[in-house]
Design a protein around this motif. Structure first.
Motif, PDB file in Angstrom:
ATOM      1  N   GLU A 190      10.145  -2.299   1.671  1.00 44.26           N
ATOM      2  CA  GLU A 190       9.301  -1.124   2.472  1.00 44.26           C
ATOM      3  C   GLU A 190       8.777   1.000   1.652  1.00 44.26           C
ATOM      4  OE1 GLU A 190      13.560  -0.592   4.719  1.00 44.26           O
ATOM      5  OE2 GLU A 190      13.706  -1.527   5.591  1.00 44.26           O
ATOM      6  N   LEU A 191       9.314   1.249   0.427  1.00 46.24           N
ATOM      7  CA  LEU A 191       9.456   1.359  -0.412  1.00 46.24           C
ATOM      8  C   LEU A 191       7.759   1.664  -0.647  1.00 46.24           C
ATOM      9  CD1 LEU A 191       9.543   4.860  -1.477  1.00 46.24           C
ATOM     10  CD2 LEU A 191      10.477   3.041  -3.252  1.00 46.24           C
ATOM     11  N   ARG A 192       7.324   0.338  -0.766  1.00 43.81           N
ATOM     12  CA  ARG A 192       5.952  -0.045  -1.183  1.00 43.81           C
ATOM     13  C   ARG A 192       4.785   0.243  -0.269  1.00 43.81           C
ATOM     14  NH1 ARG A 192       6.931  -4.835  -2.799  1.00 43.81           N
ATOM     15  NH2 ARG A 192       7.377  -3.942  -5.286  1.00 43.81           N
ATOM     16  N   GLU A 193       5.766  -0.239   1.240  1.00 44.67           N
ATOM     17  CA  GLU A 193       4.861   0.071   2.597  1.00 44.67           C
ATOM     18  C   GLU A 193       4.516   1.782   2.643  1.00 44.67           C
ATOM     19  OE1 GLU A 193       4.866  -0.884   6.968  1.00 44.67           O
ATOM     20  OE2 GLU A 193       5.935  -2.054   5.833  1.00 44.67           O
ATOM     21  N   ILE A 210       4.496   4.129   0.640  1.00 44.01           N
ATOM     22  CA  ILE A 210       3.887   4.318  -0.812  1.00 44.01           C
ATOM     23  C   ILE A 210       1.894   4.233  -0.185  1.00 44.01           C
ATOM     24  CG2 ILE A 210       3.068   4.363  -3.304  1.00 44.01           C
ATOM     25  CD1 ILE A 210       5.195   3.788  -3.655  1.00 44.01           C
ATOM     26  N   ASN A 211       1.762   2.582  -0.004  1.00 42.22           N
ATOM     27  CA  ASN A 211       1.000   2.870   0.222  1.00 42.22           C
ATOM     28  C   ASN A 211       0.037   3.176   1.868  1.00 42.22           C
ATOM     29  OD1 ASN A 211       0.659   0.622  -2.267  1.00 42.22           O
ATOM     30  ND2 ASN A 211       1.301  -0.991  -0.059  1.00 42.22           N
ATOM     31  N   ASP A 212       1.221   3.999   2.677  1.00 37.66           N
ATOM     32  CA  ASP A 212       0.279   4.795   3.468  1.00 37.66           C
ATOM     33  C   ASP A 212       0.065   5.552   3.175  1.00 37.66           C
ATOM     34  OD1 ASP A 212       1.426   2.519   5.400  1.00 37.66           O
ATOM     35  OD2 ASP A 212       2.436   2.972   6.108  1.00 37.66           O
ATOM     36  N   THR A 213       1.126   6.413   2.605  1.00 34.47           N
ATOM     37  CA  THR A 213       0.477   7.934   1.801  1.00 34.47           C
ATOM     38  C   THR A 213      -0.739   7.885   1.687  1.00 34.47           C
ATOM     39  OG1 THR A 213       2.904   8.096   2.070  1.00 34.47           O
ATOM     40  CG2 THR A 213       1.318   9.498   0.394  1.00 34.47           C
ATOM     41  N   LYS A 214      -0.632   7.138   0.586  1.00 36.70           N
ATOM     42  CA  LYS A 214      -1.860   6.569  -0.316  1.00 36.70           C
ATOM     43  C   LYS A 214      -3.252   6.849  -0.112  1.00 36.70           C
ATOM     44  CE  LYS A 214      -0.773   4.696  -4.656  1.00 36.70           C
ATOM     45  NZ  LYS A 214      -0.765   3.418  -5.358  1.00 36.70           N
ATOM     46  N   ALA A 215      -3.286   5.762   1.890  1.00 37.08           N
ATOM     47  CA  ALA A 215      -4.831   5.596   2.927  1.00 37.08           C
ATOM     48  C   ALA A 215      -4.295   7.096   3.182  1.00 37.08           C
ATOM     49  CB  ALA A 215      -4.016   3.999   3.801  1.00 37.08           C
TER      50      ALA A 215
END
Length: 89
Positions: free
Chosen positions: A56-59, A61-66
């Protein structure tokens, strides 16, 4: 640096000296990574998280990067700029 003599006991157990336990803030049940490097045994306290939490944390982080890449997520040069935005200035 604290250095003390410890003794290997039955079932390969070693007691960590209380001074080290207190200094590092260790508690019963804490997890340790143990490895050997060049004949030295290293014991390092670690935090263990459930895989679901890490996924969930990885997801997130990826959403925030996008969002940052698309310009949707604001990026601040410093903490003062962040607080100014939060305060509506």
């Amino acid at each position: 640096m604290i250095s003390m003599l410890a003794e290997l006991r039955a079932k390969s157990q070693i007691t960590i000296p209380k001074e080290l336990v207190d200094k590092l803030g260790l508690s019963e049940g804490d997890k340790m990574e143990i490895y050997e490097r060049d004949g030295i045994i290293c014991i390092v306290p670690v935090a263990v998280y459930p895989k679901k939490y890490l996924d969930e944390l990885r997801e997130e982080i990826n959403d925030t990067k996008a969002k940052i890449a698309s310009g949707e997520q604001p990026v601040f040069d410093n903490v003062d700029a962040l607080f100014a935005k939060l305060e509506g200035n």
